[in-house]
Design an enzyme around this catalytic site. Structure first.
Site, PDB file in Angstrom:
ATOM      1  N   LYS A  27      56.355   1.445  74.805  1.00 48.65           N
ATOM      2  CA  LYS A  27      56.366   0.610  73.604  1.00 48.65           C
ATOM      3  C   LYS A  27      56.998  -0.754  73.906  1.00 48.65           C
ATOM      4  CE  LYS A  27      56.987   3.084  69.930  1.00 48.65           C
ATOM      5  NZ  LYS A  27      57.872   4.016  69.202  1.00 48.65           N
ATOM      6  N   ARG A  97      63.611   1.865  67.348  1.00 47.47           N
ATOM      7  CA  ARG A  97      62.451   2.672  67.742  1.00 47.47           C
ATOM      8  C   ARG A  97      62.601   3.193  69.159  1.00 47.47           C
ATOM      9  NH1 ARG A  97      57.523  -1.409  67.220  1.00 47.47           N
ATOM     10  NH2 ARG A  97      56.404   0.545  66.859  1.00 47.47           N
ATOM     11  N   GLY A 106      54.895  10.694  67.826  1.00 49.40           N
ATOM     12  CA  GLY A 106      55.665  11.430  66.831  1.00 49.40           C
ATOM     13  C   GLY A 106      56.815  12.246  67.371  1.00 49.40           C
ATOM     14  N   MET A 108      59.646  11.202  68.998  1.00 50.59           N
ATOM     15  CA  MET A 108      60.972  10.624  68.875  1.00 50.59           C
ATOM     16  C   MET A 108      61.047   9.917  67.525  1.00 50.59           C
ATOM     17  SD  MET A 108      61.923  11.463  71.938  1.00 50.59           S
ATOM     18  CE  MET A 108      63.106  10.463  72.750  1.00 50.59           C
ATOM     19  N   ARG A 350      48.981   0.737  72.663  1.00 48.24           N
ATOM     20  CA  ARG A 350      49.073   1.635  73.825  1.00 48.24           C
ATOM     21  C   ARG A 350      47.685   2.172  74.116  1.00 48.24           C
ATOM     22  NH1 ARG A 350      52.341   6.139  70.360  1.00 48.24           N
ATOM     23  NH2 ARG A 350      50.694   6.588  68.886  1.00 48.24           N
ATOM     24  N   HIS A 466      49.307  13.165  62.164  1.00 45.97           N
ATOM     25  CA  HIS A 466      49.934  13.850  63.291  1.00 45.97           C
ATOM     26  C   HIS A 466      49.020  14.937  63.859  1.00 45.97           C
ATOM     27  CE1 HIS A 466      52.489  17.012  65.071  1.00 45.97           C
ATOM     28  NE2 HIS A 466      53.076  15.959  65.623  1.00 45.97           N
ATOM     29  N   SER A 775      36.667  31.048 105.052  1.00 46.98           N
ATOM     30  CA  SER A 775      36.838  30.746 103.635  1.00 46.98           C
ATOM     31  C   SER A 775      38.221  31.243 103.252  1.00 46.98           C
ATOM     32  CB  SER A 775      35.754  31.451 102.823  1.00 46.98           C
ATOM     33  OG  SER A 775      35.974  31.200 101.456  1.00 46.98           O
ATOM     34  N   CYS A 842      37.904  29.746  98.408  1.00 49.36           N
ATOM     35  CA  CYS A 842      37.182  30.438  97.341  1.00 49.36           C
ATOM     36  C   CYS A 842      38.112  31.106  96.345  1.00 49.36           C
ATOM     37  CB  CYS A 842      36.201  31.439  97.926  1.00 49.36           C
ATOM     38  SG  CYS A 842      37.006  32.771  98.822  1.00 49.36           S
ATOM     39  N   TYR A 862      34.563  22.257 101.729  1.00 48.83           N
ATOM     40  CA  TYR A 862      34.167  22.504 100.344  1.00 48.83           C
ATOM     41  C   TYR A 862      35.210  23.345  99.614  1.00 48.83           C
ATOM     42  CZ  TYR A 862      32.836  27.259 101.709  1.00 48.83           C
ATOM     43  OH  TYR A 862      32.870  28.542 102.160  1.00 48.83           O
TER      44      TYR A 862
HETATM   45  P1  ADP Z   1      56.186   6.199  66.827  1.00 50.12           P
HETATM   46  O1  ADP Z   1      56.552   6.137  68.240  1.00 50.12           O
HETATM   47  O2  ADP Z   1      56.405   7.537  66.198  1.00 50.12           O
HETATM   48  O3  ADP Z   1      54.839   5.626  66.553  1.00 50.12           O
HETATM   49  P2  ADP Z   1      57.310   3.706  65.928  1.00 50.12           P
HETATM   50  O4  ADP Z   1      58.546   3.236  66.580  1.00 50.12           O
HETATM   51  O5  ADP Z   1      56.064   3.084  66.386  1.00 50.12           O
HETATM   52  O6  ADP Z   1      57.242   5.279  66.059  1.00 50.12           O
HETATM   53  O7  ADP Z   1      57.554   3.449  64.406  1.00 50.12           O
HETATM   54  C1  ADP Z   1      57.144   4.220  63.339  1.00 50.12           C
HETATM   55  C2  ADP Z   1      56.469   3.347  62.302  1.00 50.12           C
HETATM   56  O8  ADP Z   1      57.295   2.305  61.875  1.00 50.12           O
HETATM   57  C3  ADP Z   1      55.220   2.715  62.831  1.00 50.12           C
HETATM   58  O9  ADP Z   1      54.228   2.824  61.841  1.00 50.12           O
HETATM   59  C4  ADP Z   1      55.596   1.277  63.040  1.00 50.12           C
HETATM   60  O10 ADP Z   1      54.508   0.440  62.878  1.00 50.12           O
HETATM   61  C5  ADP Z   1      56.655   1.053  61.972  1.00 50.12           C
HETATM   62  N1  ADP Z   1      57.596   0.042  62.392  1.00 50.12           N
HETATM   63  C6  ADP Z   1      58.369   0.065  63.478  1.00 50.12           C
HETATM   64  N2  ADP Z   1      59.099  -1.058  63.586  1.00 50.12           N
HETATM   65  C7  ADP Z   1      58.788  -1.827  62.551  1.00 50.12           C
HETATM   66  C8  ADP Z   1      59.190  -3.123  62.119  1.00 50.12           C
HETATM   67  N3  ADP Z   1      60.055  -3.836  62.820  1.00 50.12           N
HETATM   68  N4  ADP Z   1      58.656  -3.602  60.994  1.00 50.12           N
HETATM   69  C9  ADP Z   1      57.767  -2.874  60.298  1.00 50.12           C
HETATM   70  N5  ADP Z   1      57.350  -1.659  60.632  1.00 50.12           N
HETATM   71  C10 ADP Z   1      57.837  -1.123  61.755  1.00 50.12           C
HETATM   72 MG    MG Z   2      54.230   3.939  66.734  1.00 47.05          MG
END
Ligand code: ADP
Ligand code: MG
Ligand code: MG
Length: 886
Positions: A27, A97, A106, A108, A350, A466, A775, A842, A862
């Site tokens: 990220k 984050r 989802g 962390m 990503r 999710h 083999s 094999c 092979y």
């Molecule tokens: P995950 O790894 O579970 O996707 P994120 O860190 O991307 O978690 O964040 C979860 C949500 O919060 C995402 O939808 C992201 O877009 C939103 N988010 C994170 N940081 C900000 C921010 N600075 N302003 C607005 N929304 C945010």
């Molecule tokens: Mg995210």
């Protein structure tokens, strides 16, 4: 110089870069990259994965320099934004984050709107002039912070929110007023105090460090550990933490938040695809709190207005950005964005998770578009992923009792008994039941159950929920957001259009259409054409290793050839002995008193064996076929019940008692190491003689009468000493030459052996004197190298793998250090004696990608694997070459 632990990004400049994932996490690296290519990213900074590593190394203590570096970067962000963290007039709020190297959707936790307290909320009100927005942000912050950082059960505050909505008579939280939300803040804080025994932290600095600590702490939480285990991510990698200034999607109807894929992650179609929610924040879209709207007309079914229609300008901008991102990263991207007062911000990008079908289509399309090379295209598809494509889909002709329809979140077909919790799914799978996990929606806590289930059905959540994202990653069939069903956990049942489905009832899911059906629906084999064919064409161009199949019947041989098998690497003749029409003759042969009796019985089997080989040779149309002579201990073929013994006694004209005695006599204490393999051939030469005769007569007949080119490969199992092979080879040559002479045709044949005992591998130079091919039978070689029997390993092997005493199950991925070393020694010694000796493998390993790559590296000719794994082995063989080039 002090270590740099914190990297800034903002206003077109970033200290980090996209290729710094190891240090900044996925990220953080991508936020830096997006910033520096000029995309609108809210400013922030990243605490490196080194901090995480240090943190765990030093008993959860941060490096001393960290605090100062964070303060410095925070000031830089404040300056850029013109706001101050903790200020009561114009406060900066941030998100905290997590972000590991590999994306862990989802897994962390993230905290938004951090920095709010009773004073700073006044600043937000003043700045925005929007009371409702200010308190919505505040109550969200308390909810997230108390869950993620204070580790309170999220349901506790959620429940208060639900009660509030109920008392106000509204369905959605957007309908709550500013006063309602303000009241919620008070209620939340009181509840938190009650639960944790102290005040909710008001000091923004304390909040910030609490959240940072929680993110680093969450690296070791059970669900992150489970995800890492399932995906082979090492614990040492650590996570980074991103602190980023907030942008607000919850300031009204000119605000929104959304998730999108640059191409369809389910089908791979090159159509921009996504969902968004107006007046929402953060995870609202993925959590499925409201049904999200499609971002464009192409992605919707017309019931809800799309972003393309309601926010055309932002949509246009997003469309441009997604094109830039795809070109820049040269791969399909999964993006998160937020719109604040009609201004678009990018929050994440990503490489998008995709189904196997999508992976193949995207790879092929991108090569055609000139975005990537053919070789890159081949490397874009994971060999193991292909498994998804090779499995059956619902028979279109079958009758279907459709009881509900949801979103086609992850394709494939699955049938099983309904269960309503992840734990139940896991329990049921342990005892071999096939289950469908049915949930209102899934959360990261359900991963183990999703893994154990055949398929997943959820009542709520969209294509980016999710359940949908995780299921696609696992290649598991999933129907999401199925509003037709009403799930009742209490009574353990769900209803759908008047049908009541109870726990244990069987249903079928079609993840490609979203249909939910009663009962089990029959399936059909997939067609492998189109993009799959194109990709496999490239695969075959780049690989060196050949791929054969293990097949005992013409039907298996045909399936394998359709999957691209280039011959049969292992035909086990014992399966043929079990056929109903011949098992009696086989038993007669085994139990005969003397040679004459054995020969009489064998002469009955001979024409049938010949028929088997004719079928197999015809099906393989001149491709090489390796036939292994009889391998298992004889008692496996004998009758065990009194009834069967009596029947056989009648046929053989002896008493049941005599026969019973004989059966008992053949019993072995340790059959795996007993009278089997070439030991049978040495003691009862007439058995192998009959088999060689059948093989050669079949070959000669086809060459003579049907014009085939056939070079049969006769394989002698379980050799440990070259003299065994010398004896059996001489016998085989005598019989084969006799047959060839009798037919008066030219037919070549090869005689070789399995290397499946450590002694054979170590004396392979001597054995190669008598063998034209080797083999490697890595199943038995694994058993005999470890000294463990696969049939008895169930009691401890799973424990060993779980505790990482063995890094893998050695029957799944070849143990390169031990068994693999023996294979390598065997190859080297074999080639030293006979440079042009044919070398193959094999065992089950022949279809497992890491083992295939190993086979390539040590120079085998092979691999041979089960028919359904042939394409996987082909792709892995191409990866082996291309990874070497990198
Ligand atoms: P995950 O790894 O579970 O996707 P994120 O860190 O991307 O978690 O964040 C979860 C949500 O919060 C995402 O939808 C992201 O877009 C939103 N988010 C994170 N940081 C900000 C921010 N600075 N302003 C607005 N929304 C945010
Ligand atoms: Mg995210
Ligand atoms: Mg064997």
């Amino acid at each position: 110089m002090a270590t740099k632990y914190v990297y800034f990004f903002g206003d077109g400049k970033a200290e980090g870069k996209g290729d710094m994932k190891n240090l900044l996490g996925g990220k953080g690296a991508n936020l830096a990259e997006m910033t520096s290519i000029g995309l609108p990213v809210p400013a922030g900074f990243t605490l490196t994965t080194d901090v995480c590593t240090e943190f765990y190394k030093n008993d959860r203590q941060y490096p001393a320099e960290l605090k100062g570096q964070v303060d410095e970067k925070l000031r830089q962000v404040e300056k850029l934004m013109g706001k101050k963290f903790g200020d009561s007039k114009n406060p900066l709020l941030v998100s905290v984050r997590s972000g590991a190297r590999a994306s862990m959707p989802g897994m962390m936790d993230t905290v938004l709107n951090l920095g709010l307290n009773d004073k700073t909320v006044q600043g937000i009100i003043e700045q925005s002039g929007d009371l409702r927005f200010a308190y919505d942000s505040y109550r969200r912050f308390i909810q997230m912070y108390s869950n993620v950082v204070l580790e309170m059960d999220g349901d506790i505050l959620e429940h208060i929110l639900e009660q509030m909505k109920e008392s106000r008579g509204v369905e959605e939280d957007t309908k709550l007023t500013a006063e309602d939300l303000k009241e919620l803040v008070t209620l939340f804080k009181t509840k938190v105090k009650e639960e944790i025994g102290r005040e909710f932290p008001d000091d923004p600095q304390e909040q910030l460090w609490g959240a940072i600590g929680a993110v680093f702490g969450s690296w070791m939480n059970p669900r992150a550990i489970t995800y890492r285990k399932l995906n082979g991510i090492p614990a040492e990698w650590g996570t980074a933490v991103n602190v980023q200034s907030m942008v607000y999607g919850n300031m009204g109807d000119d605000c929104a938040t959304g998730v999108a894929f640059t191409r369809n992650p389910s089908t791979g179609e090159n159509v921009f695809f996504g969902e968004f929610l107006i007046n929402a924040q953060g995870e609202d879209v993925v959590a499925g709190i409201r049904t999200p709207q499609p971002i464009n007309k192409a992605g919707g079914d017309g019931t809800l207005p799309s972003m393309e229609e309601v926010m055309p300008e932002c949509y246009g901008q997003l469309m441009k950005i997604q094109q830039i991102l795809e070109k820049h990263y040269r791969d399909m991207q999964d993006i998160e964005f937020t719109i604040e007062k009609d201004k678009l911000y990018m929050l994440q990008t990503r490489g998008g998770k995709r189904t196997a079908k999508a992976a193949v289509k995207i790879a092929v399309d991108m090569v055609k578009e000139g975005l990537i090379s053919e070789k890159e295209g081949v490397l874009r598809v994971e060999p193991e992923q292909l498994d998804q494509l090779l499995h059956p889909s619902l028979d279109p002709k079958a009758a279907k009792d459709v009881i509900a329809k949801g979103l086609p979140a992850s394709p494939g077909a699955a049938s099983g008994e309904v269960v309503f919790s992840a734990d139940e799914a896991e329990e049921a799978a342990k005892i071999g039941l096939k289950v469908i996990l049915v949930r209102v929606e899934t959360s990261p806590e359900d991963i183990h159950g999703m893994h154990a289930a055949q398929g997943i059905l959820t009542a709520r959540g969209g294509m980016t929920s999710h359940a949908a994202v995780v299921a696609r990653g696992m290649g598991k069939c999933c129907v999401a957001g199925c509003g037709d069903i009403k799930v009742d956990y209490k009574t353990q049942q769900f209803t759908a259009k008047g049908n009541v489905i109870k726990k244990g009832d069987v249903i079928t899911l079609d993840g490609s259409t979203g249909e939910v059906m009663k009962g089990e629906v029959p399936t059909v084999q997939p067609e492998l054409t189109g993009e799959f064919g194109i990709l496999m064409g490239w695969v075959d161009k780049y690989r060196r290793l050949r791929v054969r199949t293990n097949a005992d019947t013409p039907h298996d041989a045909k399936v394998a050839r359709d999957f691209g098998a280039e011959g049969i690497g292992l035909c086990r003749t014992e399966h043929m002995f079990f056929e109903a029409d011949r098992i009696m003759a086989v038993r007669e042969m085994i139990l005969a008193e003397d040679l004459e009796g054995r020969k009489r019985a064998l002469s009955k089997i001979l024409p049938m064996q010949k028929g088997d080989f004719l079928g197999l040779f015809r099906e393989m149309k001149g491709l090489p076929v390796t036939i292994r002579l009889l391998d298992p201990p004889l008692h496996e073929f004998l009758p065990q019940s009194d009834e069967d013994i009596e029947e056989l006694a009648g046929v053989m004209n002896v008493t049941a008692a005599t026969l019973k005695h004989k059966v008992e006599f053949l019993h072995e204490f340790n059959p795996m190491l007993g009278h089997r393999g070439c030991r049978l051939g040495v003691t009862f030469p007439e058995i192998y003689d009959m088999q060689v005769q059948a093989i050669m007569e079949a070959a000669c007949e086809l060459v003579k009468d049907e014009g085939y080119q056939i070079v049969p490969e006769i394989m002698i199992p379980l050799v440990s000493e070259v003299r065994e092979l010398a004896i059996l080879r001489a016998n085989a040559v005598r019989i084969a030459d006799e047959v060839v002479g009798r037919y008066g045709v030219e037919v070549e044949y090869l005689i070789g052996t399995m290397i499946e005992l450590p002694r054979a591998a170590l004396t392979a130079d001597a054995i190669a004197e008598e063998a034209e091919f080797f083999s490697f039978g890595t199943n038995d070689l694994t058993q005999t190298t470890y000294g463990l029997s696969r049939d008895d390993a169930g009691k401890f092997l799973p424990f060993y793998v779980e505790r990482e005493i063995f890094p893998n199950d050695p029957f799944v991925a070849i143990d390169q250090a031990g068994v693999g070393q023996l294979v390598k020694v065997g190859c080297d010694k074999g080639r030293a004696t006979r440079p042009n000796i044919k070398l193959g493998i094999c065992g089950e390993h022949g279809g497992e990608p890491s083992s295939v790559i190993f086979c390539h590296q040590i120079g085998l000719d092979y691999v041979s694997c089960s028919p359904f794994r042939v394409p996987i082995a082909r792709l892995a063989a191409a990866h082996a070459v291309l990874l070497e080039e990198q």
